[in-house]
Design a protein around this motif. Structure first.
Motif, PDB file in Angstrom:
ATOM      1  N   ILE A   1      -0.413   4.700   1.548  1.00 55.72           N
ATOM      2  CA  ILE A   1      -1.417   4.712   2.609  1.00 55.72           C
ATOM      3  C   ILE A   1      -1.219   3.538   3.567  1.00 55.72           C
ATOM      4  O   ILE A   1      -0.520   2.569   3.262  1.00 55.72           O
ATOM      5  N   GLU A   2      -1.822   3.667   4.719  1.00 52.83           N
ATOM      6  CA  GLU A   2      -2.040   2.542   5.619  1.00 52.83           C
ATOM      7  C   GLU A   2      -3.541   2.467   5.758  1.00 52.83           C
ATOM      8  O   GLU A   2      -4.211   3.496   5.879  1.00 52.83           O
ATOM      9  N   PHE A   3      -4.104   1.285   5.735  1.00 53.69           N
ATOM     10  CA  PHE A   3      -5.529   1.222   6.035  1.00 53.69           C
ATOM     11  C   PHE A   3      -5.868  -0.069   6.753  1.00 53.69           C
ATOM     12  O   PHE A   3      -5.073  -1.011   6.781  1.00 53.69           O
ATOM     13  N   TYR A   4      -7.026  -0.070   7.354  1.00 55.23           N
ATOM     14  CA  TYR A   4      -7.458  -1.249   8.081  1.00 55.23           C
ATOM     15  C   TYR A   4      -8.966  -1.334   8.055  1.00 55.23           C
ATOM     16  O   TYR A   4      -9.658  -0.365   8.305  1.00 55.23           O
ATOM     17  N   ARG A   5      -9.459  -2.509   7.722  1.00 55.52           N
ATOM     18  CA  ARG A   5     -10.900  -2.733   7.701  1.00 55.52           C
ATOM     19  C   ARG A   5     -11.301  -3.540   8.922  1.00 55.52           C
ATOM     20  O   ARG A   5     -10.686  -4.550   9.237  1.00 55.52           O
ATOM     21  N   LYS A  30      -2.391  -1.951  13.907  1.00 59.61           N
ATOM     22  CA  LYS A  30      -2.158  -3.339  14.301  1.00 59.61           C
ATOM     23  C   LYS A  30      -3.380  -3.928  14.958  1.00 59.61           C
ATOM     24  O   LYS A  30      -4.091  -3.257  15.704  1.00 59.61           O
ATOM     25  N   ARG A  31      -3.613  -5.186  14.652  1.00 60.77           N
ATOM     26  CA  ARG A  31      -4.723  -5.869  15.287  1.00 60.77           C
ATOM     27  C   ARG A  31      -4.251  -6.511  16.569  1.00 60.77           C
ATOM     28  O   ARG A  31      -3.369  -7.363  16.562  1.00 60.77           O
ATOM     29  N   ARG A  36     -18.676  -8.683  13.224  1.00 63.47           N
ATOM     30  CA  ARG A  36     -18.520 -10.141  13.242  1.00 63.47           C
ATOM     31  C   ARG A  36     -19.805 -10.908  12.939  1.00 63.47           C
ATOM     32  O   ARG A  36     -19.803 -11.852  12.170  1.00 63.47           O
ATOM     33  N   ASP A  84       3.528 -11.155  11.278  1.00 61.43           N
ATOM     34  CA  ASP A  84       2.126 -11.124  11.672  1.00 61.43           C
ATOM     35  C   ASP A  84       1.254 -11.349  10.432  1.00 61.43           C
ATOM     36  O   ASP A  84       1.342 -10.598   9.472  1.00 61.43           O
ATOM     37  N   THR A 104       0.835  -1.208   0.000  1.00 57.59           N
ATOM     38  CA  THR A 104       0.000   0.000   0.000  1.00 57.59           C
ATOM     39  C   THR A 104       0.865   1.252   0.000  1.00 57.59           C
ATOM     40  O   THR A 104       0.363   2.355   0.001  1.00 57.59           O
ATOM     41  N   GLN A 105       2.172   1.041   0.046  1.00 61.78           N
ATOM     42  CA  GLN A 105       3.075   2.193   0.068  1.00 61.78           C
ATOM     43  C   GLN A 105       4.397   1.835  -0.586  1.00 61.78           C
ATOM     44  O   GLN A 105       4.847   0.692  -0.518  1.00 61.78           O
ATOM     45  N   GLU A 125     -11.086  -2.237  -1.963  1.00 56.94           N
ATOM     46  CA  GLU A 125      -9.743  -2.152  -1.375  1.00 56.94           C
ATOM     47  C   GLU A 125      -8.674  -2.280  -2.458  1.00 56.94           C
ATOM     48  O   GLU A 125      -7.681  -1.555  -2.450  1.00 56.94           O
ATOM     49  N   GLY A 128      -9.339 -11.646   0.403  1.00 55.38           N
ATOM     50  CA  GLY A 128     -10.714 -11.192   0.179  1.00 55.38           C
ATOM     51  C   GLY A 128     -11.050 -11.071  -1.300  1.00 55.38           C
ATOM     52  O   GLY A 128     -12.141 -11.432  -1.736  1.00 55.38           O
ATOM     53  N   ASN A 129     -10.094 -10.572  -2.082  1.00 57.48           N
ATOM     54  CA  ASN A 129     -10.324 -10.432  -3.519  1.00 57.48           C
ATOM     55  C   ASN A 129     -10.411 -11.775  -4.218  1.00 57.48           C
ATOM     56  O   ASN A 129     -11.211 -11.954  -5.132  1.00 57.48           O
ATOM     57  N   PRO A 169     -13.721  -6.006  -0.655  1.00 57.01           N
ATOM     58  CA  PRO A 169     -12.364  -6.344  -1.110  1.00 57.01           C
ATOM     59  C   PRO A 169     -12.012  -5.701  -2.450  1.00 57.01           C
ATOM     60  O   PRO A 169     -10.902  -5.220  -2.633  1.00 57.01           O
ATOM     61  N   TYR A 212      -1.981 -11.156  10.091  1.00 57.77           N
ATOM     62  CA  TYR A 212      -3.236 -10.428   9.992  1.00 57.77           C
ATOM     63  C   TYR A 212      -3.022  -8.978   9.556  1.00 57.77           C
ATOM     64  O   TYR A 212      -3.388  -8.045  10.247  1.00 57.77           O
ATOM     65  N   ALA A 256     -13.808 -13.171  -3.302  1.00 56.61           N
ATOM     66  CA  ALA A 256     -14.893 -12.480  -4.004  1.00 56.61           C
ATOM     67  C   ALA A 256     -14.961 -12.899  -5.471  1.00 56.61           C
ATOM     68  O   ALA A 256     -16.031 -12.935  -6.067  1.00 56.61           O
ATOM     69  N   THR A 265       0.779   7.239   4.895  1.00 57.21           N
ATOM     70  CA  THR A 265       1.878   6.587   5.632  1.00 57.21           C
ATOM     71  C   THR A 265       2.752   7.591   6.360  1.00 57.21           C
ATOM     72  O   THR A 265       3.374   7.246   7.348  1.00 57.21           O
ATOM     73  N   GLN A 271      -3.542  -5.883   6.639  1.00 54.30           N
ATOM     74  CA  GLN A 271      -4.581  -5.506   5.692  1.00 54.30           C
ATOM     75  C   GLN A 271      -4.250  -5.997   4.283  1.00 54.30           C
ATOM     76  O   GLN A 271      -5.142  -6.400   3.538  1.00 54.30           O
ATOM     77  N   THR A 280      -6.748  -8.182   2.188  1.00 49.72           N
ATOM     78  CA  THR A 280      -7.245  -7.683   0.900  1.00 49.72           C
ATOM     79  C   THR A 280      -6.993  -8.694  -0.222  1.00 49.72           C
ATOM     80  O   THR A 280      -7.877  -8.950  -1.042  1.00 49.72           O
TER      81      THR A 280
END
Ligand code: GDP
Ligand code: MG
Lengths: 209, 135
Positions: free
Chosen positions: B65-69, B105-106, B73, A140, A90-91, B46, A151-152, B43, A142, A155, B98, A144, A148
């Motif tokens: 960018i940084e993003f998080y969805r 972080k999750r 649940r 890690d 993403t960067q 995204e 998920g794609n 997705p 998990y 889908a 960024t 994004q 993504t």
């Protein structure tokens, strides 16, 4: 009983819709080991390496195709074309390349190519039959980017196997990848040492053809 | 140095098509605003967001960018139908540049976002220029 029946039915169906050759895309974040895996498979079955592996991020900036690979496993032949993708990110900060000793100009050129590579990889989602999502077991899972990508594929209905790579490293935790994506088949391997690669071929045969 | 967060309601987002939504988000990000959307992006959206980001990256100002969805649940059939009718997925999406967001972080019980309070890029550039001038 019923599941056995379903299984044999699916096998029968497979014979009809089986493609001669699957177009297998390698997706994943940057530096997960996609090219290392593509090289290993290519070296084992075609006798040559194809891509440049590097600890520098975005080494692969163009889609790389390895055609007509025929793998023999205990369950027969597996025919495929491998499409090694640039890593998804993403960067892209050109300064991160300068840390590897590149000049300002080289770093900027690489950054521009890297952004194009990411776009190319995303566009290729429309042209692959199945995918190996290559993840680094020491990281890690998990993130994004991983979510993504997966998920794609979900889908679009593209079948996938998640490859938990780099299990030769002591800090590898392939089980945390399996925990993060319990709905998918996860195969732990080391692309560097070749550990468990047979299992991967069998899994491709079972789940992706 | 201030940090601006913009919260965008699900209603606002529902009025926009995918492409419009993406350019709306990126436009804010490029102005150094962190955006919190009252919906979980699809997705495909995204992937479009990543593609658009890659097109916008330039070597000087914008590095991505940084993003998080965060998905809600509980997903029964009824909720799924309701979401389908409403045309959106429940949840949240955080997107930021960024240069401001160090990491998202999750953790087991929450999502943690680490933001930078200074913009080191500008500082570095200024210093770089001074050094060159001094030579
Ligand atoms: N220890 C270890 N390192 C690996 C493995 N696979 C790849 N690497 C290293 O990880 C880095 C990135 O590999 P590369 O194949 O270029 O990753 P790609 O960006 O996904 O194509 C390189 O330094 C590789 O040597 C592995 O199975 N074990
Ligand atoms: Mg590569």
């Amino acid at each position: 009983m019923l599941s056995e029946l379903k299984k044999s039915l699916r096998k029968l169906l497979k014979i009809f819709k089986r493609k001669k050759q699957i177009q297998l895309g390698f997706y994943g974040p940057v530096n997960a080991g996609k090219t290392t895996l593509a090289n290993r498979i290519s070296l084992d079955w075609l006798g040559k390496e194809v891509g440049t592996v590097s600890e520098v991020p975005h080494e692969t900036r163009h889609v790389q195709k390895i055609e007509n690979i025929v793998v023999t496993t205990n369950n027969g032949e597996l025919r495929m074309n491998i499409v090694d993708m640039p890593g998804i990110a993403t960067q892209v900060d050109y300064k991160s390349f300068k840390a590897f000793g590149m000049s300002e100009e080289e770093a900027k050129a690489r950054a521009r190519e890297a952004t194009k590579g990411v776009i190319e990889a995303i566009k290729w989602l429309d042209n692959v039959d199945a995918v190996l999502v290559v993840l680094d077991s020491t990281q890690d899972p998990y993130t994004q980017v991983n979510v993504t990508i997966i998920g794609n594929l979900e889908a679009r209905g593209i079948p996938m196997i998640i490859v938990a790579n780099k299990i030769d490293l002591p800090e590898a935790q392939p089980e945390s990848i399996a925990n993060a994506f319990p709905q998918h088949v996860v195969v732990p391997i080391s692309a560097a040492t070749g550990e468990n690669i047979e299992k991967l071929y069998e899994a491709i045969q079972e789940h992706l053809t | 140095m201030e940090i601006q967060l913009d919260f965008v309601s699900a209603e606002t987002l529902a009025r926009k098509g995918s492409a419009e939504k993406i350019s709306f988000i990126l436009d804010k990000i490029k102005r150094n605003i962190i955006v919190v959307l009252e919906e979980a992006l699809e997705p495909q959206e995204e992937a479009e967001l990543i593609e658009a980001t890659m097109r916008e990256i330039d070597t000087e100002e914008f590095h991505g960018i940084e993003f998080y969805r965060i998905d809600s649940r509980a997903k029964g059939l009824r909720e799924k139908i309701a979401e389908y009718i409403a045309g959106r997925r429940h949840g949240l999406t955080i997107v930021g540049p960024t240069r401001l967001i160090e990491a998202i972080k999750r953790e087991p019980d929450y999502i943690s976002m680490l933001a930078k309070v200074d913009v080191p890029e500008e500082e570095k550039r200024k210093r770089g220029r001074k050094k060159k001038g001094g030579k």
